[in-house]
Design an enzyme around this catalytic site. Structure first.
Site, mmCIF file in Angstrom:
data_model
loop_
_atom_site.group_PDB
_atom_site.id
_atom_site.type_symbol
_atom_site.label_atom_id
_atom_site.label_comp_id
_atom_site.label_asym_id
_atom_site.label_seq_id
_atom_site.Cartn_x
_atom_site.Cartn_y
_atom_site.Cartn_z
ATOM 1 N N ASP A 26 0.809 -1.239 0.016
ATOM 2 C CA ASP A 26 0.098 -0.197 -0.001
ATOM 3 C C ASP A 26 0.936 1.195 0.042
ATOM 4 O OD1 ASP A 26 -2.412 1.391 0.074
ATOM 5 O OD2 ASP A 26 -2.884 1.176 2.062
ATOM 6 N N HIS A 43 2.327 3.087 -9.023
ATOM 7 C CA HIS A 43 2.234 1.722 -9.337
ATOM 8 C C HIS A 43 3.310 1.368 -10.045
ATOM 9 C CE1 HIS A 43 -1.683 2.256 -7.712
ATOM 10 N NE2 HIS A 43 -2.318 2.895 -8.471
ATOM 11 N N LEU A 137 10.347 -21.297 -4.384
ATOM 12 C CA LEU A 137 9.436 -20.114 -3.725
ATOM 13 C C LEU A 137 7.937 -20.113 -4.371
ATOM 14 C CD1 LEU A 137 8.779 -17.565 -1.975
ATOM 15 C CD2 LEU A 137 9.818 -16.209 -3.606
HETATM 16 C C1 IPE Z 1 -5.505 -2.794 -0.348
HETATM 17 O O1 IPE Z 1 -5.113 -1.193 -0.340
HETATM 18 C C2 IPE Z 1 -5.548 -3.537 -1.479
HETATM 19 C C3 IPE Z 1 -4.165 -3.494 -1.953
HETATM 20 C C4 IPE Z 1 -3.100 -3.332 -1.463
HETATM 21 C C5 IPE Z 1 -4.101 -4.178 -3.348
HETATM 22 P P1 IPE Z 1 -6.232 -0.158 -0.478
HETATM 23 O O2 IPE Z 1 -5.643 0.994 -0.597
HETATM 24 O O3 IPE Z 1 -7.138 -0.590 -1.478
HETATM 25 O O4 IPE Z 1 -7.053 -0.252 0.968
HETATM 26 P P2 IPE Z 1 -7.936 0.924 1.791
HETATM 27 O O5 IPE Z 1 -8.851 1.549 0.717
HETATM 28 O O6 IPE Z 1 -7.006 1.796 2.201
HETATM 29 O O7 IPE Z 1 -8.450 0.178 2.666
HETATM 30 C C1 IPE Z 2 -1.663 0.104 -3.430
HETATM 31 O O1 IPE Z 2 -1.420 1.729 -3.416
HETATM 32 C C2 IPE Z 2 -1.780 -0.336 -4.838
HETATM 33 C C3 IPE Z 2 -3.363 -0.597 -4.758
HETATM 34 C C4 IPE Z 2 -4.099 -0.745 -4.185
HETATM 35 C C5 IPE Z 2 -3.683 -1.295 -6.199
HETATM 36 P P1 IPE Z 2 -2.733 2.586 -3.290
HETATM 37 O O2 IPE Z 2 -3.018 2.859 -4.847
HETATM 38 O O3 IPE Z 2 -3.797 2.302 -2.438
HETATM 39 O O4 IPE Z 2 -1.901 3.887 -2.901
HETATM 40 P P2 IPE Z 2 -2.478 4.992 -1.554
HETATM 41 O O5 IPE Z 2 -3.003 4.219 -0.517
HETATM 42 O O6 IPE Z 2 -3.437 5.657 -2.331
HETATM 43 O O7 IPE Z 2 -1.397 5.677 -1.263
HETATM 44 MG MG MG Z 3 -4.027 2.393 -0.476
#
Ligand code: IPE
Ligand code: IPE
Ligand code: MG
Length: 248
Positions: A26, A43, A137
Protein backbone atom coordinates in the site's frame (compact mmCIF):
# COMPACT_ATOMS: atom_id res chain seq x y z
CA UNK A 1 21.41 1.68 10.47
CA UNK A 2 21.91 -2.01 9.55
CA UNK A 3 21.93 -2.75 5.81
CA UNK A 4 20.15 -5.64 4.10
CA UNK A 5 23.15 -8.00 4.26
CA UNK A 6 23.65 -7.44 8.04
CA UNK A 7 19.97 -7.97 8.67
CA UNK A 8 19.97 -11.15 6.58
CA UNK A 9 22.85 -12.62 8.62
CA UNK A 10 21.04 -11.62 11.81
CA UNK A 11 17.78 -13.30 10.83
CA UNK A 12 19.68 -16.44 9.77
CA UNK A 13 21.34 -16.61 13.21
CA UNK A 14 17.98 -16.05 14.93
CA UNK A 15 16.59 -19.10 13.09
CA UNK A 16 12.84 -19.62 12.49
CA UNK A 17 12.40 -17.67 9.24
CA UNK A 18 8.65 -17.38 8.54
CA UNK A 19 7.56 -20.02 6.03
CA UNK A 20 4.86 -17.77 4.60
CA UNK A 21 5.08 -13.97 4.37
CA UNK A 22 2.08 -11.98 3.11
CA UNK A 23 2.23 -8.29 2.18
CA UNK A 24 -0.49 -5.66 1.65
CA UNK A 25 1.42 -3.44 -0.79
CA UNK A 26 0.00 0.00 0.00
CA UNK A 27 0.98 3.64 -0.49
CA UNK A 28 1.69 3.92 -4.23
CA UNK A 29 -0.75 6.82 -4.65
CA UNK A 30 0.76 8.79 -1.76
CA UNK A 31 4.28 8.14 -3.08
CA UNK A 32 3.22 9.63 -6.45
CA UNK A 33 1.41 12.57 -4.85
CA UNK A 34 4.49 13.50 -2.81
CA UNK A 35 6.30 13.87 -6.15
CA UNK A 36 3.40 15.63 -7.92
CA UNK A 37 3.12 12.63 -10.26
CA UNK A 38 -0.07 10.87 -11.44
CA UNK A 39 -1.07 7.82 -9.33
CA UNK A 40 -0.07 5.24 -12.01
CA UNK A 41 3.53 6.49 -11.69
CA UNK A 42 3.42 5.23 -8.10
CA UNK A 43 2.12 1.84 -9.23
CA UNK A 44 4.88 1.61 -11.82
CA UNK A 45 7.51 2.45 -9.23
CA UNK A 46 6.04 -0.21 -6.94
CA UNK A 47 7.01 -2.93 -9.46
CA UNK A 48 10.67 -2.69 -8.44
CA UNK A 49 9.67 -3.31 -4.83
CA UNK A 50 7.94 -6.50 -5.98
CA UNK A 51 11.19 -7.63 -7.57
CA UNK A 52 13.12 -6.70 -4.40
CA UNK A 53 10.88 -8.66 -2.04
CA UNK A 54 10.84 -11.71 -4.33
CA UNK A 55 14.65 -11.71 -4.30
CA UNK A 56 14.71 -11.06 -0.56
CA UNK A 57 12.31 -13.93 0.09
CA UNK A 58 14.42 -16.28 -2.07
CA UNK A 59 17.59 -15.34 -0.18
CA UNK A 60 16.01 -15.66 3.24
CA UNK A 61 14.50 -19.07 2.44
CA UNK A 62 10.84 -18.05 2.71
CA UNK A 63 8.66 -20.77 1.11
CA UNK A 64 5.55 -18.75 0.24
CA UNK A 65 5.25 -15.04 -0.56
CA UNK A 66 1.71 -13.67 -0.92
CA UNK A 67 1.30 -10.19 -2.39
CA UNK A 68 -2.00 -8.28 -2.40
CA UNK A 69 -1.85 -6.44 -5.73
CA UNK A 70 -5.47 -5.53 -6.56
CA UNK A 71 -8.61 -5.93 -4.46
CA UNK A 72 -12.18 -6.44 -5.61
CA UNK A 73 -12.93 -3.02 -4.14
CA UNK A 74 -10.14 -1.53 -6.29
CA UNK A 75 -12.38 -2.08 -9.38
CA UNK A 76 -14.26 0.99 -8.12
CA UNK A 77 -11.27 3.27 -8.74
CA UNK A 78 -11.34 5.64 -11.76
CA UNK A 79 -11.22 3.70 -15.08
CA UNK A 80 -7.90 5.30 -16.06
CA UNK A 81 -6.22 3.97 -12.91
CA UNK A 82 -7.76 0.50 -13.32
CA UNK A 83 -6.56 0.38 -16.96
CA UNK A 84 -3.06 1.42 -15.89
CA UNK A 85 -2.98 -1.33 -13.24
CA UNK A 86 -4.12 -3.99 -15.75
CA UNK A 87 -1.42 -2.89 -18.23
CA UNK A 88 1.21 -2.93 -15.48
CA UNK A 89 0.20 -6.47 -14.55
CA UNK A 90 0.76 -7.56 -18.16
CA UNK A 91 4.04 -5.66 -18.29
CA UNK A 92 5.25 -7.20 -15.02
CA UNK A 93 4.57 -10.71 -16.33
CA UNK A 94 6.23 -9.99 -19.68
CA UNK A 95 9.35 -8.54 -18.04
CA UNK A 96 9.74 -10.96 -15.15
CA UNK A 97 8.36 -14.34 -16.29
CA UNK A 98 11.63 -15.77 -17.61
CA UNK A 99 13.67 -14.65 -14.62
CA UNK A 100 11.08 -15.96 -12.16
CA UNK A 101 11.13 -19.24 -14.04
CA UNK A 102 14.95 -19.42 -13.80
CA UNK A 103 14.89 -18.58 -10.09
CA UNK A 104 12.57 -21.52 -9.42
CA UNK A 105 9.57 -19.36 -8.53
CA UNK A 106 6.11 -20.85 -8.97
CA UNK A 107 3.72 -18.01 -9.77
CA UNK A 108 0.06 -18.35 -8.85
CA UNK A 109 -2.61 -15.68 -9.32
CA UNK A 110 -5.52 -15.88 -6.91
CA UNK A 111 -8.83 -14.02 -7.15
CA UNK A 112 -11.80 -13.54 -9.47
CA UNK A 113 -9.59 -13.75 -12.56
CA UNK A 114 -12.49 -13.83 -15.03
CA UNK A 115 -12.92 -10.08 -14.39
CA UNK A 116 -9.47 -9.33 -15.86
CA UNK A 117 -9.13 -7.88 -19.35
CA UNK A 118 -8.51 -10.66 -21.91
CA UNK A 119 -4.82 -9.70 -22.49
CA UNK A 120 -4.15 -9.52 -18.74
CA UNK A 121 -5.91 -12.87 -18.24
CA UNK A 122 -3.87 -14.58 -20.96
CA UNK A 123 -0.60 -13.22 -19.52
CA UNK A 124 -1.61 -14.54 -16.09
CA UNK A 125 -2.54 -17.92 -17.54
CA UNK A 126 0.76 -18.13 -19.43
CA UNK A 127 3.04 -17.39 -16.45
CA UNK A 128 1.14 -19.80 -14.21
CA UNK A 129 1.60 -22.60 -16.75
CA UNK A 130 5.24 -21.67 -17.43
CA UNK A 131 6.22 -21.83 -13.75
CA UNK A 132 3.86 -24.53 -12.47
CA UNK A 133 6.65 -27.10 -11.98
CA UNK A 134 8.83 -24.78 -9.82
CA UNK A 135 9.11 -25.22 -6.07
CA UNK A 136 11.86 -22.97 -4.59
CA UNK A 137 9.43 -20.14 -3.78
CA UNK A 138 5.70 -20.02 -4.27
CA UNK A 139 4.59 -16.51 -5.24
CA UNK A 140 0.87 -15.92 -4.71
CA UNK A 141 -0.31 -12.75 -6.44
CA UNK A 142 -3.78 -11.73 -5.29
CA UNK A 143 -5.57 -9.95 -8.13
CA UNK A 144 -9.25 -9.00 -8.11
CA UNK A 145 -9.32 -10.66 -4.71
CA UNK A 146 -11.60 -10.11 -1.73
CA UNK A 147 -11.59 -12.35 1.33
CA UNK A 148 -15.34 -12.17 1.94
CA UNK A 149 -16.03 -13.27 -1.63
CA UNK A 150 -13.50 -16.09 -1.18
CA UNK A 151 -15.35 -17.23 1.97
CA UNK A 152 -18.85 -17.06 0.44
CA UNK A 153 -17.52 -18.92 -2.61
CA UNK A 154 -16.15 -21.66 -0.32
CA UNK A 155 -19.53 -21.90 1.45
CA UNK A 156 -21.30 -22.15 -1.92
CA UNK A 157 -18.98 -24.92 -3.15
CA UNK A 158 -19.54 -26.88 0.07
CA UNK A 159 -23.32 -26.39 -0.22
CA UNK A 160 -23.16 -27.76 -3.77
CA UNK A 161 -21.22 -30.80 -2.55
CA UNK A 162 -23.80 -31.43 0.18
CA UNK A 163 -26.74 -30.95 -2.22
CA UNK A 164 -25.16 -33.43 -4.65
CA UNK A 165 -24.59 -35.97 -1.86
CA UNK A 166 -20.78 -35.82 -2.09
CA UNK A 167 -20.49 -34.56 1.49
CA UNK A 168 -22.66 -34.70 4.63
CA UNK A 169 -23.24 -31.53 6.72
CA UNK A 170 -21.27 -33.18 9.57
CA UNK A 171 -18.24 -33.42 7.30
CA UNK A 172 -18.09 -29.62 6.91
CA UNK A 173 -15.16 -28.87 9.23
CA UNK A 174 -12.13 -26.53 9.13
CA UNK A 175 -10.23 -28.81 6.75
CA UNK A 176 -13.16 -29.16 4.32
CA UNK A 177 -13.63 -25.38 4.35
CA UNK A 178 -9.92 -24.68 3.84
CA UNK A 179 -9.90 -27.01 0.84
CA UNK A 180 -12.37 -24.71 -0.96
CA UNK A 181 -10.34 -21.51 -0.53
CA UNK A 182 -8.10 -20.11 -3.29
CA UNK A 183 -5.19 -20.86 -0.91
CA UNK A 184 -6.09 -24.56 -0.50
CA UNK A 185 -3.03 -26.55 0.51
CA UNK A 186 -0.93 -23.48 1.32
CA UNK A 187 0.23 -22.95 4.94
CA UNK A 188 -1.32 -19.91 6.66
CA UNK A 189 0.82 -16.74 6.67
CA UNK A 190 3.20 -16.53 9.64
CA UNK A 191 3.82 -12.84 9.04
CA UNK A 192 1.59 -10.19 7.43
CA UNK A 193 3.22 -6.88 6.56
CA UNK A 194 1.21 -3.79 5.61
CA UNK A 195 3.09 -0.83 4.22
CA UNK A 196 2.26 2.91 4.34
CA UNK A 197 1.27 2.92 8.01
CA UNK A 198 -2.38 1.88 7.53
CA UNK A 199 -3.57 -0.32 10.38
CA UNK A 200 -6.25 -2.44 8.73
CA UNK A 201 -6.70 -5.72 6.84
CA UNK A 202 -8.80 -4.31 3.94
CA UNK A 203 -10.51 -7.63 3.15
CA UNK A 204 -7.30 -9.65 2.71
CA UNK A 205 -7.07 -13.33 3.80
CA UNK A 206 -9.62 -13.09 6.63
CA UNK A 207 -9.68 -16.84 7.28
CA UNK A 208 -5.94 -17.42 6.87
CA UNK A 209 -4.63 -14.68 9.22
CA UNK A 210 -6.29 -16.09 12.37
CA UNK A 211 -2.88 -16.47 14.11
CA UNK A 212 -0.62 -14.44 11.82
CA UNK A 213 1.82 -11.92 13.31
CA UNK A 214 1.14 -8.39 12.00
CA UNK A 215 3.86 -5.84 11.24
CA UNK A 216 2.90 -2.36 10.06
CA UNK A 217 5.65 -0.52 8.19
CA UNK A 218 5.41 3.24 7.71
CA UNK A 219 7.37 2.99 4.45
CA UNK A 220 5.32 3.58 1.26
CA UNK A 221 5.35 0.54 -1.06
CA UNK A 222 7.60 2.04 -3.81
CA UNK A 223 10.26 2.71 -1.11
CA UNK A 224 10.01 -0.80 0.36
CA UNK A 225 13.02 -3.00 -0.35
CA UNK A 226 14.88 -6.05 0.93
CA UNK A 227 16.03 -4.15 4.00
CA UNK A 228 12.46 -3.36 5.11
CA UNK A 229 11.47 -6.99 4.46
CA UNK A 230 14.29 -8.22 6.66
CA UNK A 231 13.43 -5.67 9.38
CA UNK A 232 9.90 -7.05 9.44
CA UNK A 233 11.21 -10.64 9.61
CA UNK A 234 13.55 -9.68 12.48
CA UNK A 235 10.59 -8.15 14.33
CA UNK A 236 8.59 -11.33 13.71
CA UNK A 237 11.41 -13.39 15.21
CA UNK A 238 11.07 -11.43 18.48
CA UNK A 239 7.37 -12.24 18.81
CA UNK A 240 6.04 -14.85 21.19
CA UNK A 241 3.48 -16.91 19.26
CA UNK A 242 1.19 -18.63 21.74
CA UNK A 243 -1.80 -19.76 19.64
CA UNK A 244 -4.05 -19.35 22.67
CA UNK A 245 -1.96 -21.63 24.87
CA UNK A 246 0.33 -20.89 27.82
CA UNK A 247 4.05 -21.55 27.92
CA UNK A 248 4.93 -24.71 29.91
C1 IPE B 1 -5.53 -2.68 -0.08
O1 IPE B 1 -5.17 -1.34 -0.26
C2 IPE B 1 -5.51 -3.40 -1.40
C3 IPE B 1 -4.19 -3.61 -1.99
C4 IPE B 1 -3.05 -3.24 -1.47
C5 IPE B 1 -4.19 -4.27 -3.26
P1 IPE B 1 -6.27 -0.19 -0.45
O2 IPE B 1 -5.52 1.08 -0.58
O3 IPE B 1 -7.20 -0.56 -1.54
O4 IPE B 1 -7.05 -0.27 0.94
P2 IPE B 1 -7.84 0.84 1.75
O5 IPE B 1 -8.83 1.45 0.81
O6 IPE B 1 -6.83 1.84 2.21
O7 IPE B 1 -8.45 0.11 2.90
C1 IPE C 1 -1.61 0.28 -3.33
O1 IPE C 1 -1.40 1.65 -3.37
C2 IPE C 1 -1.90 -0.31 -4.70
C3 IPE C 1 -3.29 -0.73 -4.91
C4 IPE C 1 -4.20 -0.72 -4.01
C5 IPE C 1 -3.66 -1.16 -6.24
P1 IPE C 1 -2.61 2.69 -3.36
O2 IPE C 1 -2.98 2.99 -4.77
O3 IPE C 1 -3.71 2.22 -2.50
O4 IPE C 1 -1.89 3.96 -2.69
P2 IPE C 1 -2.51 4.98 -1.63
O5 IPE C 1 -3.03 4.16 -0.50
O6 IPE C 1 -3.57 5.74 -2.34
O7 IPE C 1 -1.33 5.82 -1.24
MG1 MG D 1 -4.09 2.42 -0.54
Amino acid sequence: MADAADLLSRIRVNGAVPRHVAIIMDGNGRWARERMLPRPAGHRSGMKSVRAVVEGALEAGVEVLSLFAFSQENWQRPPGEVDALMSLLEEYIQKEADELEEQGVQVRMLGELDRLTPPAFSAVDRVMKQTAHNSTLRLNLFISYGARAELTRAARLLAEDVAAGRLTPAQVDDAAFEAKLFTAGCPDPDLLIRTSGEQRISNFLLWQVAYTELVISDVLWPDFSRRELYEAIAEYQNRDRRFGRVRP
